[in-house]
Design a protein around this motif. Sequence first.
Motif: not given
Length: 332
Positions: A199-211, A213-218, A309-316
Amino acid sequence: MTIPRSLSLALIVFLLSGAAVAAPASETIHRPTVSSTDIDHFWDAYDEALTTDDPARQVQILQRRYIDRGTAGLKAFMAVKGYTAQSYVDAIRAYPRYWTSVRPHTLRARSAIAELEPELRKFQTLYPRLRPAAIYIAIGALKSSGTTQDDKVLIGAELATGDDSVDTSDMPPKMRDWLATYFRSRPFETMSLLAMHEFVHTQQRGPGSTLLGQALYEGVADFVAERVTGRKPQLPYVEYGPANETAIKAAFVQQMDGENTDGWLYNDTDNAFKVRDLGYYVGYAICDAYYRKAADKTAAIAGMIELEFTDPKAVKAFVDSSAYFAPARGGD
């Protein structure tokens, strides 16, 4: 034993009334739906398919009795995982002991559905901007216990309702080993945790574009689901991660800016630790560090869920604000 359609509808009403109570007075929440009727349809098709030994005929039966009668959730599940009627027939024919033993487990889904009502209430309390999503519990072909498509949570009951009593003896060794680890975690007992993770995934803006980002997405999904349910997955990475954090951090930092997630996510043990899904742990640990530093915990939850999560700068920027990797990068 089957799940009466009337019971499924009653459960939907039960869940929807809870979601309505949880909605803030200033907001209107479109009520979600919950369905397990695909489970009934699958076993109807399964029983008829076993009356013939003709694979082509079995494909026709699965298509007509299961797929053509399927909910929007089943169709989404099939699209995400690439399932076809042939996929189901192949799995049924290859693993007969498995399907016989897992059948009564899948029929327990109704009790797990009932547990979702208070969890959805709490989720909306923690995250008032919660958007509606439908939850579908269906039978898959052994590729996923849970996933999403847009505003749909998709649960594979043939995996998510199991435990270590399910017979996996007719499966190839690698698959058997994976399922043995998974079923030892007794996923049925924490099926609401899986549902909230998805259900959290349905609320997110992802998945990530890097390892990273994707690890953080999960990891966000794991962290928020724990806040909602009070539970953690009973999987090896949950215990192994904290006990080996320094080494895991050092290894992860070397790869985190790349796109390759091998060895870190999605049941891959091709890493120095030989433990699956350590990327989930790293993402969770970053969230935990971020949450502990935050003065406003509600804003912290929203910041996690709404991260790009798709934005590496935002993730960083998010990761840097958690200071999780500061020691691994030489301190402050």
